[in-house]
Design a protein around this motif. Sequence first.
Motif, PDB file in Angstrom:
ATOM      1  N   ILE A 150       0.835  -1.213   0.000  1.00 55.13           N
ATOM      2  CA  ILE A 150       0.000   0.000   0.000  1.00 55.13           C
ATOM      3  C   ILE A 150       0.863   1.254   0.000  1.00 55.13           C
ATOM      4  O   ILE A 150       0.599   2.219  -0.723  1.00 55.13           O
ATOM      5  CB  ILE A 150      -0.956  -0.007   1.208  1.00 55.13           C
ATOM      6  N   GLY A 151       1.922   1.267   0.811  1.00 51.62           N
ATOM      7  CA  GLY A 151       2.772   2.448   0.913  1.00 51.62           C
ATOM      8  C   GLY A 151       3.386   2.831  -0.419  1.00 51.62           C
ATOM      9  O   GLY A 151       3.316   4.005  -0.835  1.00 51.62           O
ATOM     10  N   SER A 226      14.382   1.865  -1.106  1.00 51.37           N
ATOM     11  CA  SER A 226      14.286   1.428   0.286  1.00 51.37           C
ATOM     12  C   SER A 226      15.682   1.230   0.884  1.00 51.37           C
ATOM     13  O   SER A 226      15.945   1.628   2.027  1.00 51.37           O
ATOM     14  CB  SER A 226      13.486   0.127   0.372  1.00 51.37           C
ATOM     15  N   LEU A 227      16.597   0.626   0.114  1.00 55.25           N
ATOM     16  CA  LEU A 227      17.964   0.455   0.600  1.00 55.25           C
ATOM     17  C   LEU A 227      18.637   1.806   0.800  1.00 55.25           C
ATOM     18  O   LEU A 227      19.322   2.027   1.809  1.00 55.25           O
ATOM     19  CB  LEU A 227      18.767  -0.396  -0.391  1.00 55.25           C
ATOM     20  N   LEU A 228      18.447   2.728  -0.148  1.00 56.36           N
ATOM     21  CA  LEU A 228      19.080   4.043  -0.029  1.00 56.36           C
ATOM     22  C   LEU A 228      18.627   4.759   1.242  1.00 56.36           C
ATOM     23  O   LEU A 228      19.462   5.268   2.004  1.00 56.36           O
ATOM     24  CB  LEU A 228      18.757   4.894  -1.254  1.00 56.36           C
ATOM     25  N   LEU A 261       8.104   2.251   4.668  1.00 52.71           N
ATOM     26  CA  LEU A 261       6.885   2.537   3.920  1.00 52.71           C
ATOM     27  C   LEU A 261       6.991   2.032   2.485  1.00 52.71           C
ATOM     28  O   LEU A 261       6.038   1.477   1.935  1.00 52.71           O
ATOM     29  CB  LEU A 261       6.624   4.050   3.927  1.00 52.71           C
ATOM     30  N   LEU A 262       8.177   2.193   1.892  1.00 54.53           N
ATOM     31  CA  LEU A 262       8.382   1.746   0.516  1.00 54.53           C
ATOM     32  C   LEU A 262       8.468   0.229   0.421  1.00 54.53           C
ATOM     33  O   LEU A 262       7.930  -0.368  -0.524  1.00 54.53           O
ATOM     34  CB  LEU A 262       9.673   2.365  -0.029  1.00 54.53           C
ATOM     35  N   ALA A 303       4.732   3.996   9.632  1.00 56.71           N
ATOM     36  CA  ALA A 303       4.936   3.487   8.275  1.00 56.71           C
ATOM     37  C   ALA A 303       4.268   2.138   8.066  1.00 56.71           C
ATOM     38  O   ALA A 303       3.801   1.826   6.963  1.00 56.71           O
ATOM     39  CB  ALA A 303       6.427   3.382   7.980  1.00 56.71           C
ATOM     40  N   VAL A 304       4.197   1.327   9.115  1.00 52.62           N
ATOM     41  CA  VAL A 304       3.596  -0.004   9.009  1.00 52.62           C
ATOM     42  C   VAL A 304       2.085   0.054   9.195  1.00 52.62           C
ATOM     43  O   VAL A 304       1.329  -0.609   8.474  1.00 52.62           O
ATOM     44  CB  VAL A 304       4.227  -0.961  10.046  1.00 52.62           C
TER      45      VAL A 304
END
Length: 563
Positions: A150-151, A226-228, A261-262, A303-304
């Motif tokens: 969703i995020g 997301s990693l960044l 979130l991503l 975020a979750v």
Amino acid sequence: MQKQSNLLMRLLRLVTSSLSVLFVLLLLAMSAISTCTMRGDFHETTFFVSASPLPKICLLVLIVLALRFLRIPPLCDFCHRLDTDERFLEDTRRKCTLLLFFIAAFWVFVTQPTVISDQSEIQTAAEQINYHDYSCTKPEGYLSRYQHQIGVVLITALIQRIIGRDNYIVFQLLNALMAAFTYYYLSRLAQHMKVRGPVQIGIFVLGILFFPYIFYATFIYPTIPSLLFSLIAFDLAAGHERSPKVASAVLCALSMGLAVLLKQNALIFFIALIIYTILTAWQSRTLHRFLLPVFLIIATFCAVRLPRPFLEAFTHTKLADGISPYAYFAMGVQDGERAPGWYNIYINSVYSESGYSSEAQKEIALKDYTARLAYFKSHPADAVRFFLQKIASEWNNPTFEVFWINEVRGSNIRPATWVNRISRPTGVDFIQKYLNPLQFLILAFALIGLLSQDARLPDFYCLPLLTFVGGFICHIIWEAKCQYTLPYFILLLPYAAHGVSVLHQAACTPFKTLSSLSQSRKVCLALAVCLLLLVTISITRSGYLTGDNAAYVAYLTDVRNSK
């Protein structure tokens, strides 16, 4: 209490370093005698094929000899300046980041693959939300099933409002930029580890040589961003540790929250960071240092938990329970067409059969998971086969599916002949002959870097390792895919670059280096070598990772004949 906190940090460093060494040893042994590759079609079937260790060992010896005898004055002067001039080091870091962006952007422009699978589903769901079509929120809809997406769908919908729909190249160029900055922040992490300037720039060199991550920019999925943002959070946490400020704590928490979130796999980075920040705050015994872990927990919780109620309020719909996380654990212990523990139709079929009830699916998944564990208990040899092949299929494919992604997707342009050639299975096989020895060398250098760490290195040295250990363990029991493990492999690059530096010093002054080692360090090195040989011999004799030689040769022959 101060002694207890220091003891806990030392214990964390010991456990993290020990597990990292064991896991890298296992991966190094796998890489020495085998490699994994896959069919260039939607079947995504993995082949476990043999690879000779002798050329890799010879290559490692040649590198050691080159480090010992090769002297290039301009290169020595360059490395000396990196060590002594911080402004020059930062300027070099920025130029290397720009170079990586140009390489990634070039690959985007010459390939421009179309979107399929989850990429397409995310783009389509975002477009539907923008056009007030909420079919994706129905019980059988994409967002109702995969609520962890969703995020990223909401963020994609926002971007689509700015750049329009089907403008995929913008997403790919953003990926290219963020892939380049991933290495910038990896280099920054190495700086926080107090390693030498050449080591920090060496990370970029390894990133160029081992190119799957920057080529991954064509895949419009939140893995790279997301990693960044996770690495940015790590960087901000290191800065906050040196100079605690509310602003740095807030920015760190927001960056970590955005990463989660991503892509909720970033929870592994969050768990590592929260463990580290709590221990460092406890060591300092100052209240304001506890602000960072508190902010991290709040941001990650939001975020979750917030995307679902926000989507329901925005769309005026009520989502179903979604696919149960327990189904992924059950799927992660199943054999399948692709490879052990890889994605299959299990989670969707059981979800539909359960009447789109997460609770009902959970009961079925737990029952299936328990039955599978009971099978492994009564068939230990097959359990060893299963988990060896699962780990190898995730970690021992040196392309990490970056070419497979382009093979099965087609392109929005007519790519050049050379692009088509290297993207075909025969071309990928050729490239894999380069990447497999390079992956072996990176693992060998990382192992040297890990074994050479000492108490003088800051506690921050263990944070990326803690994340690597968490990712390794998670994907033993979770759904498998080598795309998922690529971010954790990238985390080893700072340690590999450090290992090259250590190897250079040892090659130049071997007797001095050997005599300076403590007795316990010598024992650890001897044990590591013996364990590596033992694991390599055991894996070779089992035949589990080399059993598809004939099938793979036949597959390549069919591909060549179908031209």
